[in-house]
Design an enzyme around this catalytic site. Structure first.
Site, PDB file in Angstrom:
ATOM      1  N   TYR A  29       5.006 -31.460 -14.039  1.00  0.00           N
ATOM      2  CA  TYR A  29       4.116 -31.939 -12.982  1.00  0.00           C
ATOM      3  C   TYR A  29       4.690 -33.229 -12.405  1.00  0.00           C
ATOM      4  O   TYR A  29       5.849 -33.278 -12.034  1.00  0.00           O
ATOM      5  CB  TYR A  29       2.693 -32.094 -13.543  1.00  0.00           C
ATOM      6  CG  TYR A  29       1.626 -32.064 -12.474  1.00  0.00           C
ATOM      7  CD1 TYR A  29       1.537 -30.996 -11.575  1.00  0.00           C
ATOM      8  CD2 TYR A  29       0.722 -33.104 -12.347  1.00  0.00           C
ATOM      9  CE1 TYR A  29       0.584 -30.973 -10.578  1.00  0.00           C
ATOM     10  CE2 TYR A  29      -0.253 -33.088 -11.351  1.00  0.00           C
ATOM     11  CZ  TYR A  29      -0.314 -32.015 -10.468  1.00  0.00           C
ATOM     12  OH  TYR A  29      -1.266 -31.993  -9.487  1.00  0.00           O
ATOM     13  N   LYS A  82      -4.168  -2.125 -13.034  1.00  0.00           N
ATOM     14  CA  LYS A  82      -2.907  -1.957 -12.309  1.00  0.00           C
ATOM     15  C   LYS A  82      -1.962  -3.122 -12.604  1.00  0.00           C
ATOM     16  O   LYS A  82      -0.752  -2.934 -12.776  1.00  0.00           O
ATOM     17  CB  LYS A  82      -3.205  -1.881 -10.806  1.00  0.00           C
ATOM     18  CG  LYS A  82      -2.054  -1.373  -9.944  1.00  0.00           C
ATOM     19  CD  LYS A  82      -1.841   0.113 -10.136  1.00  0.00           C
ATOM     20  CE  LYS A  82      -0.775   0.651  -9.199  1.00  0.00           C
ATOM     21  NZ  LYS A  82      -1.306   1.247  -7.982  1.00  0.00           N
ATOM     22  N   GLU A 115      -4.206  -1.429  -2.706  1.00  0.00           N
ATOM     23  CA  GLU A 115      -4.762  -0.428  -3.617  1.00  0.00           C
ATOM     24  C   GLU A 115      -6.186  -0.062  -3.201  1.00  0.00           C
ATOM     25  O   GLU A 115      -6.999  -0.936  -2.861  1.00  0.00           O
ATOM     26  CB  GLU A 115      -4.765  -0.986  -5.046  1.00  0.00           C
ATOM     27  CG  GLU A 115      -5.079   0.025  -6.119  1.00  0.00           C
ATOM     28  CD  GLU A 115      -3.896   0.924  -6.452  1.00  0.00           C
ATOM     29  OE1 GLU A 115      -4.103   1.920  -7.148  1.00  0.00           O
ATOM     30  OE2 GLU A 115      -2.775   0.616  -6.007  1.00  0.00           O
ATOM     31  N   ASP A 116      -6.482   1.233  -3.246  1.00  0.00           N
ATOM     32  CA  ASP A 116      -7.851   1.747  -3.111  1.00  0.00           C
ATOM     33  C   ASP A 116      -8.555   1.229  -1.859  1.00  0.00           C
ATOM     34  O   ASP A 116      -9.679   0.730  -1.903  1.00  0.00           O
ATOM     35  CB  ASP A 116      -8.661   1.396  -4.367  1.00  0.00           C
ATOM     36  CG  ASP A 116      -8.168   2.154  -5.594  1.00  0.00           C
ATOM     37  OD1 ASP A 116      -7.381   3.103  -5.411  1.00  0.00           O
ATOM     38  OD2 ASP A 116      -8.555   1.812  -6.713  1.00  0.00           O
ATOM     39  N   ASP A 140      -1.421   4.095  -3.058  1.00  0.00           N
ATOM     40  CA  ASP A 140      -2.167   5.352  -2.926  1.00  0.00           C
ATOM     41  C   ASP A 140      -1.460   6.294  -1.968  1.00  0.00           C
ATOM     42  O   ASP A 140      -1.521   7.517  -2.127  1.00  0.00           O
ATOM     43  CB  ASP A 140      -3.585   5.078  -2.410  1.00  0.00           C
ATOM     44  CG  ASP A 140      -4.367   4.193  -3.346  1.00  0.00           C
ATOM     45  OD1 ASP A 140      -4.142   4.283  -4.560  1.00  0.00           O
ATOM     46  OD2 ASP A 140      -5.194   3.393  -2.871  1.00  0.00           O
ATOM     47  N   ALA A 196      -6.895  15.094   4.069  1.00  0.00           N
ATOM     48  CA  ALA A 196      -6.213  14.484   5.209  1.00  0.00           C
ATOM     49  C   ALA A 196      -6.303  12.968   5.141  1.00  0.00           C
ATOM     50  O   ALA A 196      -6.301  12.288   6.160  1.00  0.00           O
ATOM     51  CB  ALA A 196      -6.816  14.997   6.514  1.00  0.00           C
ATOM     52  N   GLY A 197      -6.373  12.443   3.909  1.00  0.00           N
ATOM     53  CA  GLY A 197      -6.468  11.007   3.722  1.00  0.00           C
ATOM     54  C   GLY A 197      -5.110  10.348   3.627  1.00  0.00           C
ATOM     55  O   GLY A 197      -4.073  10.939   3.961  1.00  0.00           O
ATOM     56  N   ALA A 245      -3.146   9.533   1.063  1.00  0.00           N
ATOM     57  CA  ALA A 245      -2.129  10.153   0.206  1.00  0.00           C
ATOM     58  C   ALA A 245      -1.552  11.403   0.853  1.00  0.00           C
ATOM     59  O   ALA A 245      -0.340  11.635   0.830  1.00  0.00           O
ATOM     60  CB  ALA A 245      -2.724  10.474  -1.158  1.00  0.00           C
ATOM     61  N   ASN A 284      -8.870  14.235  -8.901  1.00  0.00           N
ATOM     62  CA  ASN A 284      -9.086  13.678 -10.235  1.00  0.00           C
ATOM     63  C   ASN A 284     -10.502  13.115 -10.327  1.00  0.00           C
ATOM     64  O   ASN A 284     -10.960  12.471  -9.390  1.00  0.00           O
ATOM     65  CB  ASN A 284      -8.072  12.546 -10.483  1.00  0.00           C
ATOM     66  CG  ASN A 284      -7.500  12.570 -11.872  1.00  0.00           C
ATOM     67  OD1 ASN A 284      -8.083  13.157 -12.776  1.00  0.00           O
ATOM     68  ND2 ASN A 284      -6.363  11.930 -12.049  1.00  0.00           N
ATOM     69  N   ASN A 286       1.162   8.022 -10.426  1.00  0.00           N
ATOM     70  CA  ASN A 286       1.909   6.993  -9.700  1.00  0.00           C
ATOM     71  C   ASN A 286       2.636   6.008 -10.611  1.00  0.00           C
ATOM     72  O   ASN A 286       3.588   5.350 -10.180  1.00  0.00           O
ATOM     73  CB  ASN A 286       0.969   6.207  -8.789  1.00  0.00           C
ATOM     74  CG  ASN A 286       0.459   7.037  -7.635  1.00  0.00           C
ATOM     75  OD1 ASN A 286       0.663   8.254  -7.599  1.00  0.00           O
ATOM     76  ND2 ASN A 286      -0.209   6.411  -6.694  1.00  0.00           N
TER      77      ASN A 286
END
Length: 756
Positions: free
Chosen positions: A39, A94, A136-137, A162, A195-196, A198, A286, A318
């Site tokens: 420091y 994760k 993510e998500d 994803d 159709a997302g 992924a 899933n 993944n």
């Protein structure tokens, strides 16, 4: 989730400390000097250097190895829009995967913001902290815009796992499945449910590799995404089909591939019936797939199936790629993760599935052996080779595509560094392996029928560190090589000594009888031993000059093996100069423990010899030996024989080898803590932390070694057998294939030294 698992999961997250991540300081903070460096005022030096050259942040801060997992919790797998706070356990998980699988430090950041523009503004301002961002998500279609804008604005990689992680694993799975059934990417018909984010990423990557867009039919909740439909969102429009099919059932007629990234029960067995011969069905919803594998096989036994679940073969997970993609990306300072890097990961994963599996994989999955085929299209998540293959491939692709700011000069050295992340012993053994490769020697592995040994032979051949000779019955060895899916053959790649059929049998038993006739071994006994005792046979090969070194075990007890080795090969000087040495790689550094296996109750003279042999070997690892003779007492405070013989051994060593840094007897605390030692014995010639530990008996050394190994979760090498007439090492019963390979490398280097 059943009630029992639910309760266990809650307990796991709560105890012994809430959550799954914490922080560990990488620098000491013990003294006032440490504080001054960490420091004020010392930290100003690092700050000023970064002001002068911002790229030096990779050198003076954690940025080079720090990623962020960022989410707003709008599309958590299997849970939906649960919000930022409720998504925190997932993001912590994760972060743990980054650390566990690739050694990457990671913070989870949950942002309570659903407005894409405000989310982008928040994340973009985090760039100074991190080396890379893992989104993510985050729900579609917002996730596409968020990733695109952040990639434009930030000078560090932004990767929505994803999308792209899923796409990489799916593409590798499809490539390998099509190779099995003899179909070409350019010719297959593919139907996707979902159709997302992924699904779109999977199709983008597959099209890049050659799948024709007009052979793709996409289905969403409303049915087939047809070009005639009104108000198709842009991310779906590029895959709108001109086909006249009305629904997914019609779409699947004649299809080669079904890719499910939607929800349970979307597909029925009757729909699968109309697919093309040997169809590939990836039901990845899933926890419940679009259709269960057992329902598929009931009607299509020729199908190849993958799911997102670990309880079925071919789990599309993944974790197979994202830690290692980030590892390679961070290591070259890439500013983005581009298509070239994604495709490099695809090809690396696909190729690894075709390689023989390692013992680590077999052990992680209950002893199962995996071979490339319909039930093993992609590697398992616990395959330690994933990082060694994917990270360099991604790093090289980043360099070749011009996005790396810190290119790697020596990829062999880089792979060795990665090996050190997987295994602490890998870093320690690196110079030994490099030396072994300069002049490989003939090494006998006495237990050639052991699966651990056969796997070790594969690695030995792949790395070219030795010329292996194995002992075993030909039929048994050949059958096990085939069962383990190993790629070498007897005779061409590996020499075999079959005790039941070897033309040298007569000269070998006669040699053994000559060595042992004064120890009560009659000719008929010698004949039997040289037919049945693999340890003796291996040692005789070395004795006759037909091999340079021998590795005994890992089956059987250590002491009988030791007796056979010494009876056959003898000692370099005399039996009092034979010992063993174990090497521990702990978070605090290397520790060498003397003689946990050879001399039950050594005299002071033997202890001095043990110190001499061991200290010479320690130097081969580039380490200066700092020797502590460890007992229950400190510097003469006990008059028991065990303490007094250590005192005497210390005197002998100082008289014969005055250049060695040694002291004792002392307790272990004094050996490892220089301040304690200085208080007890201010005039001790031993400086700093001891690294070579000598105990009064074999029992004490063995207990110290095993307690230290398991209490600190340390990696180990050994036992290294020292003082034998020719290079020979005895593996213990718990040794795995990597342990055997390590000892082979040490034996080769020892043989090189003896030759010189």
């Amino acid at each position: 989730m059943d009630k029992k698992l639910y309760a266990e999961a809650l307990a796991y997250h709560e105890f012994p400390t809430p959550g799954k991540i914490g922080t560990i300081a990488t620098k000491h903070m013990i003294t006032q000097k440490d504080l001054a460096l960490a420091y004020s005022p010392g930290v100003a030096a690092a700050c000023q250097e970064i002001v002068r050259n911002p790229s030096l942040a990779r050198k003076y801060t954690s940025k080079r190895n720090l990623a962020a997992v960022i989410s707003n919790g709008t599309a958590v797998l299997g849970l939906g829009d649960i919000g930022a706070l409720a998504s925190k356990p997932v993001m912590e998980g994760k972060a743990v995967l980054f650390k566990k699988f690739a050694g990457i430090d990671c913070y989870d950041i949950e942002i309570d913001e659903k407005d894409p523009e405000k989310f982008i503004e928040t994340v973009a301002r985090l760039e100074p902290t991190f080396g890379a961002i893992n989104l993510e998500d985050i729900k579609a279609p917002e996730c596409f815009h968020i990733e695109q804008e952040l990639t434009k604005r930030m000078g560090i990689p932004v990767f929505h796992d994803d999308q792209h992680g899923t796409a990489i694993i799916v593409t590798a799975t499809i490539m390998n499945a099509l190779a099995l059934v003899g179909k070409e990417l350019e010719a297959v018909k593919l139907v996707v449910s979902g159709a997302g984010a992924a699904a779109i990423a999977c199709l983008d990557l597959l099209v890049t590799l050659g799948v024709a867009k007009n052979n793709i039919i996409m289905c969403d909740r409303q049915g087939v995404v047809a070009a005639t439909r009104d108000n198709i969102p842009p991310h779906k429009a590029c895959y709108a089909t001109l086909s006249k099919v009305k629904d997914i059932k019609e779409a699947l007629i004649g299809a080669d591939i079904f890719l499910g990234l939607s929800g349970p029960g979307v597909v029925t067995a009757s729909m699968i019936a109309g697919m093309a011969a040997r169809p590939l069905i990836l039901a990845l919803a899933n926890p419940t797939p679009e259709i269960l594998p057992e329902d598929i096989y009931a009607i299509r036994k020729d199908a190849i199936v993958a799911t997102g679940r670990s309880d079925y073969p071919n789990q599309v997970n993944n974790v197979l790629c994202f830690p290692f993609i980030f590892r390679g990306t961070l290591d070259v300072g890439a500013c983005e993760i581009n298509n070239a890097m994604k495709l490099a990961a695809v090809h690396a994963i696909a190729q690894l599935a075709k390689e023989p599996t390692t013992e680590a994989v077999t052990d992680a999955y209950g002893g199962m052996d995996f071979q490339f085929g319909p039930d093993y299209l992609i590697p398992k998540p616990f395959d330690p080779r994933l990082m060694l293959i994917i990270a360099p491939a991604v790093a090289k692709a980043a360099m070749d595509s011009g996005v790396a700011s810190d290119p790697i000069d020596d990829f062999d050295a880089y792979r060795a560094e990665l090996l050190g992340l997987i295994s602490k012993s890998g870093q320690v053994m690196r110079p030994i392996f490099a030396q072994a490769k300069t002049q490989p020697k003939r090494v006998v592995l006495s237990e050639g029928e052991e699966p651990r040994v056969l796997r070790a032979v594969q690695y030995i051949l792949d790395e070219d560190i030795a010329t292996p000779i194995i002992i075993g019955r030909r039929a048994v060895v050949e059958a096990r090589i085939k069962r383990l899916n190993l790629t070498y053959t007897l005779g061409n790649d590996v020499a075999l000594v079959d005790p039941q059929d070897d033309p040298r049998y007569r000269e070998y038993w006669q040699l053994y009888h000559h060595l042992m006739q004064r120890k009560g071994v009659m000719p008929d006994t010698a004949q039997t031993i040289v037919r049945t005792n693999h340890t003796v046979i291996g040692c005789l090969l070395v004795k006759k000059g037909d091999a340079d070194a021998v590795i005994v075990g890992p089956s059987g007890l250590y002491r009988p093996h030791l007796v056979d080795v010494l009876d056959t090969l003898g000692a370099q000087k005399d039996p009092n100069f034979v010992t063993s040495l174990n090497i521990l790689m702990s978070p605090k550094g290397l520790v060498f423990i003397c003689d946990a296996f050879v001399n039950p109750d050594p005299t002071a003279e033997q202890l001095a010899n043990i110190v001499y042999l061991s200290s010479n070997h320690v130097k081969h690892f580039g380490v200066t030996p700092k020797i502590a003779l460890v007992s229950h007492s400190n510097f003469g405070s006990s008059r028991l024989n065990s303490a007094r013989k250590l005192q005497e051994a210390c005197k002998i060593v100082r008289n014969r080898w005055p250049d060695l840094e040694i002291d004792g007897e002392m307790q272990a605390e004094a050996a490892f803590d220089a301040e304690v030692r200085a208080w007890l014995m201010p005039e001790s010639p031993l400086q700093g932390q001891a690294n070579l530990i000598v105990c009064p008996t074999m029992d004490a050394a063995n207990i110290a070694y095993n307690v230290a190994k398991f209490a600190s979760d340390a990696d180990s090498v050994g036992p290294v057998l020292l003082g034998v007439g020719s290079p020979a090492h005895i593996m213990t019963a718990g040794a795995n294939a990597q342990d055997i390979v390590n000892m082979v490398a040490l034996a080769v280097v020892e043989a090189q030294r003896q030759q010189r």
